[in-house]
Design an enzyme around this catalytic site. Structure first.
Site, PDB file in Angstrom:
ATOM      1  CB  CYS A 147      -0.979  -0.005   1.166  1.00 38.46           C
ATOM      2  SG  CYS A 147      -0.295  -0.649   2.690  1.00 38.46           S
ATOM      3  NE  ARG A 233       0.726   0.095  11.207  1.00 37.25           N
ATOM      4  CZ  ARG A 233       0.605  -0.381   9.966  1.00 37.25           C
ATOM      5  NH1 ARG A 233      -0.010   0.315   9.030  1.00 37.25           N
ATOM      6  NH2 ARG A 233       1.095  -1.575   9.647  1.00 37.25           N
ATOM      7  CG  HIS A 240      -0.541   4.100   4.169  1.00 38.39           C
ATOM      8  ND1 HIS A 240      -1.239   3.904   5.338  1.00 38.39           N
ATOM      9  CD2 HIS A 240      -0.198   2.858   3.725  1.00 38.39           C
ATOM     10  CE1 HIS A 240      -1.324   2.606   5.589  1.00 38.39           C
ATOM     11  NE2 HIS A 240      -0.708   1.950   4.624  1.00 38.39           N
ATOM     12  CB  THR A 326      -8.281  -0.634   2.723  1.00 41.43           C
ATOM     13  OG1 THR A 326      -9.183   0.447   2.963  1.00 41.43           O
ATOM     14  CG2 THR A 326      -7.553  -1.012   3.994  1.00 41.43           C
TER      15      THR A 326
HETATM   16  N1  LIG Z   1      -4.776  -3.533   5.129  1.00 38.80           N
HETATM   17  C1  LIG Z   1      -4.141  -2.918   4.136  1.00 38.80           C
HETATM   18  O1  LIG Z   1      -4.159  -1.663   4.012  1.00 38.80           O
HETATM   19  C2  LIG Z   1      -3.371  -3.711   3.108  1.00 38.80           C
HETATM   20  C3  LIG Z   1      -2.903  -3.038   1.991  1.00 38.80           C
HETATM   21  C4  LIG Z   1      -2.212  -3.735   0.999  1.00 38.80           C
HETATM   22  C5  LIG Z   1      -1.986  -5.078   1.150  1.00 38.80           C
HETATM   23  N2  LIG Z   1      -2.428  -5.736   2.262  1.00 38.80           N
HETATM   24  C6  LIG Z   1      -2.186  -7.195   2.322  1.00 38.80           C
HETATM   25  O2  LIG Z   1      -3.430  -7.857   2.107  1.00 38.80           O
HETATM   26  C7  LIG Z   1      -3.481  -9.071   2.877  1.00 38.80           C
HETATM   27  C8  LIG Z   1      -4.686  -9.028   3.805  1.00 38.80           C
HETATM   28  O3  LIG Z   1      -4.533  -7.935   4.709  1.00 38.80           O
HETATM   29  P1  LIG Z   1      -5.680  -7.519   5.724  1.00 38.80           P
HETATM   30  O4  LIG Z   1      -5.245  -6.222   6.267  1.00 38.80           O
HETATM   31  O5  LIG Z   1      -7.021  -7.641   5.060  1.00 38.80           O
HETATM   32  O6  LIG Z   1      -5.539  -8.704   6.833  1.00 38.80           O
HETATM   33  P2  LIG Z   1      -6.636  -9.265   7.840  1.00 38.80           P
HETATM   34  O7  LIG Z   1      -7.669  -8.247   8.162  1.00 38.80           O
HETATM   35  O8  LIG Z   1      -5.867  -9.875   8.953  1.00 38.80           O
HETATM   36  O9  LIG Z   1      -7.361 -10.468   7.013  1.00 38.80           O
HETATM   37  C9  LIG Z   1      -6.709 -11.672   6.706  1.00 38.80           C
HETATM   38  C10 LIG Z   1      -7.623 -12.645   5.961  1.00 38.80           C
HETATM   39  O10 LIG Z   1      -6.882 -13.854   5.716  1.00 38.80           O
HETATM   40  C11 LIG Z   1      -7.672 -14.966   6.189  1.00 38.80           C
HETATM   41  N3  LIG Z   1      -6.788 -16.023   6.697  1.00 38.80           N
HETATM   42  C12 LIG Z   1      -5.953 -15.977   7.768  1.00 38.80           C
HETATM   43  N4  LIG Z   1      -5.348 -17.174   7.945  1.00 38.80           N
HETATM   44  C13 LIG Z   1      -5.824 -17.987   6.972  1.00 38.80           C
HETATM   45  C14 LIG Z   1      -5.613 -19.359   6.637  1.00 38.80           C
HETATM   46  N5  LIG Z   1      -4.764 -20.150   7.348  1.00 38.80           N
HETATM   47  N6  LIG Z   1      -6.261 -19.868   5.555  1.00 38.80           N
HETATM   48  C15 LIG Z   1      -7.113 -19.110   4.841  1.00 38.80           C
HETATM   49  N7  LIG Z   1      -7.390 -17.804   5.138  1.00 38.80           N
HETATM   50  C16 LIG Z   1      -6.738 -17.269   6.182  1.00 38.80           C
HETATM   51  C17 LIG Z   1      -8.535 -14.415   7.301  1.00 38.80           C
HETATM   52  O11 LIG Z   1      -9.660 -15.269   7.480  1.00 38.80           O
HETATM   53  P3  LIG Z   1     -10.339 -15.526   8.946  1.00 38.80           P
HETATM   54  O12 LIG Z   1     -11.176 -14.310   9.245  1.00 38.80           O
HETATM   55  O13 LIG Z   1     -11.168 -16.741   8.699  1.00 38.80           O
HETATM   56  O14 LIG Z   1      -9.231 -15.715   9.911  1.00 38.80           O
HETATM   57  C18 LIG Z   1      -8.888 -13.040   6.724  1.00 38.80           C
HETATM   58  O15 LIG Z   1      -9.958 -13.177   5.826  1.00 38.80           O
HETATM   59  C19 LIG Z   1      -2.146  -9.163   3.623  1.00 38.80           C
HETATM   60  O16 LIG Z   1      -1.272  -9.980   2.889  1.00 38.80           O
HETATM   61  C20 LIG Z   1      -1.663  -7.713   3.669  1.00 38.80           C
HETATM   62  O17 LIG Z   1      -0.287  -7.605   3.765  1.00 38.80           O
HETATM   63  C21 LIG Z   1      -3.133  -5.086   3.238  1.00 38.80           C
END
Ligand SMILES: NC(=O)c1ccc[n+]([C@@H]2O[C@H](COP(=O)([O-])OP(=O)(O)OC[C@H]3O[C@@H](n4cnc5c(N)ncnc54)[C@H](OP(=O)(O)O)[C@@H]3O)[C@@H](O)[C@H]2O)c1
Length: 348
Positions: A147, A233, A240, A326
């Site tokens: 991001c 952070r 950001h 996001t």
């Molecule tokens: N937040 C941002 O601004 C942002 C920006 C760019 C990129 N990202 C990237 O996008 C990805 C998701 O980020 P997020 O912020 O959305 O994280 P998050 O809120 O922690 O969500 C993670 C997701 O992954 C699932 N998950 C976790 N463990 C799993 C497993 N063993 N098998 C299958 N699914 C699993 C979770 O499902 P459950 O609910 O069932 O646990 C949840 O749906 C990350 O790689 C992050 O680095 C995030």
């Protein structure tokens, strides 16, 4: 008929944003949601901790959450999976013939995976046939950047084309939503700044150079400049903010830099892609903008906002850039990539 798509990691911060942004999309329709074994088998509305400011779309609310196995009834999947599992899961889907649009870091730097910002490097999609050949399958993975890299690359792109970037210093002030949900504990972040985000500086330093690098037929030659990133952070909900200083190979002025930002556009604007902002970069002239509280939702969160363009006594020029982490920094970026793939015939 809209194209059915699935969301992997549908319960997370990025997954929810996909579901919100795809509601009413003219080309794409969410028909499958998948997450971890903790959520699988349950009704989406029962298991998600929904944090968006609009209700869960009616078409998704009653879907059963599926495990992340490649037997979903759709060929296109958006991935907002936790990086601890994304690598293998995404590969499994691509191997089974799926088109995977990922937000996770795992495959971004793979030689045969395009890391795409449609306004900047749509030609990198030329890696898709290379990837299909190397991995012997019809499916493929296309990534969008980290991001904070997104907004740095969007701002540097037009400047690199016009004046050739030589050196970059960037210090970020990154929102809490960038850490997913529940993310950073409130006691750690309230009234505080945390000067460390694991892996973030390394990602900014290399992903920016891949995005602005040159497609050489079989791989990407990284852009030939150095980036030094410092990531923090801060107690901001969304958005950001980045303070950037740049040295250029060619002489330029504040006026020319401003013009390069204002004139910047690319295939999404020319093709009128549904999620494209009218202008990818918005220049703000007020002396104290952009600010996340007021500006992060400009252009539905799909533009980057730049301001405070001025000379730098150490390098050549400095400025501030802000973007919605996001939306344009994650789910919105993947959706724009999917729209570009459709417009260029890669979804056929
Ligand atoms: N937040 C941002 O601004 C942002 C920006 C760019 C990129 N990202 C990237 O996008 C990805 C998701 O980020 P997020 O912020 O959305 O994280 P998050 O809120 O922690 O969500 C993670 C997701 O992954 C699932 N998950 C976790 N463990 C799993 C497993 N063993 N098998 C299958 N699914 C699993 C979770 O499902 P459950 O609910 O069932 O646990 C949840 O749906 C990350 O790689 C992050 O680095 C995030």
């Amino acid at each position: 008929m809209r194209i059915p798509v699935g969301v992997l990691g549908a319960t997370g911060a990025v997954g929810q944003k996909f579901i919100k942004l795809l509601e009413g999309h003219p080309w794409l329709e969410v028909t499958q949601v998948a997450a971890s074994e903790r959520s699988a088998g349950k009704r989406y509305a029962d298991v998600v901790s929904w944090k968006q400011n609009t209700p869960i779309p009616a078409a998704v609310r009653d879907l059963e959450v599926r495990p992340c196995t490649p037997d979903l009834a759709c060929r296109i999947v958006f991935s907002g999976l936790d990086a601890s599992v994304a690598g293998e899961v995404e590969e499994n889907f691509a191997r089974a013939g799926a088109i995977v649009l990922t937000n996770s870091r795992n495959h971004r730097m793979d030689d045969d995976v395009p890391l795409v910002i449609p306004e900047l490097n749509h030609d990198h999609l030329g890696l898709i046939p290379v990837q299909r050949r190397k991995r012997a399958g019809d499916g493929y993975i296309v990534a969008n950047s980290n991001c904070s890299t997104m907004f740095l690359a969007m701002a540097l792109g037009p400047l690199h084309r016009a004046f050739k970037v030589e050196k970059v210093f960037v210090a970020t002030m990154q929102a809490i939503s960038g850490a997913g949900y529940p993310g950073v504990p409130s006691l750690d972040i309230l009234g505080n700044v945390i000067p460390f985000i694991g892996g973030e500086e390394e990602k900014m330093e290399v992903e920016t150079r891949k995005i602005l690098g040159r497609f050489k037929g079989e791989s990407i030659e990284l852009a030939d400049f150095a980036v030094s990133a410092q990531c923090n952070r801060v107690a901001v909900e969304d958005g950001h903010t980045e303070s950037v200083s740049v040295k250029f190979a060619r002489k330029t002025t504040v006026e020319e830099i401003t013009e390069a930002f204002q004139d910047f556009s690319g295939p999404p604007q020319r093709l009128g892609l549904p999620s494209a902002p009218e202008r990818p970069l918005i220049v703000m002239s007020e002396k104290d903008r952009p600010q996340p509280r007021f500006d992060v939702n400009h252009s539905n969160g799909m533009a980057a906002l730049v301001g405070r363009i001025r000379p730098c006594p150490v390098l050549d020029f400095k400025f501030t850039v802000l973007g919605h982490n996001t939306i344009r920094g994650a789910a919105g970026a993947s959706i724009l990539n999917a729209e570009l793939l459709k417009a260029q015939g890669f979804l056929d």
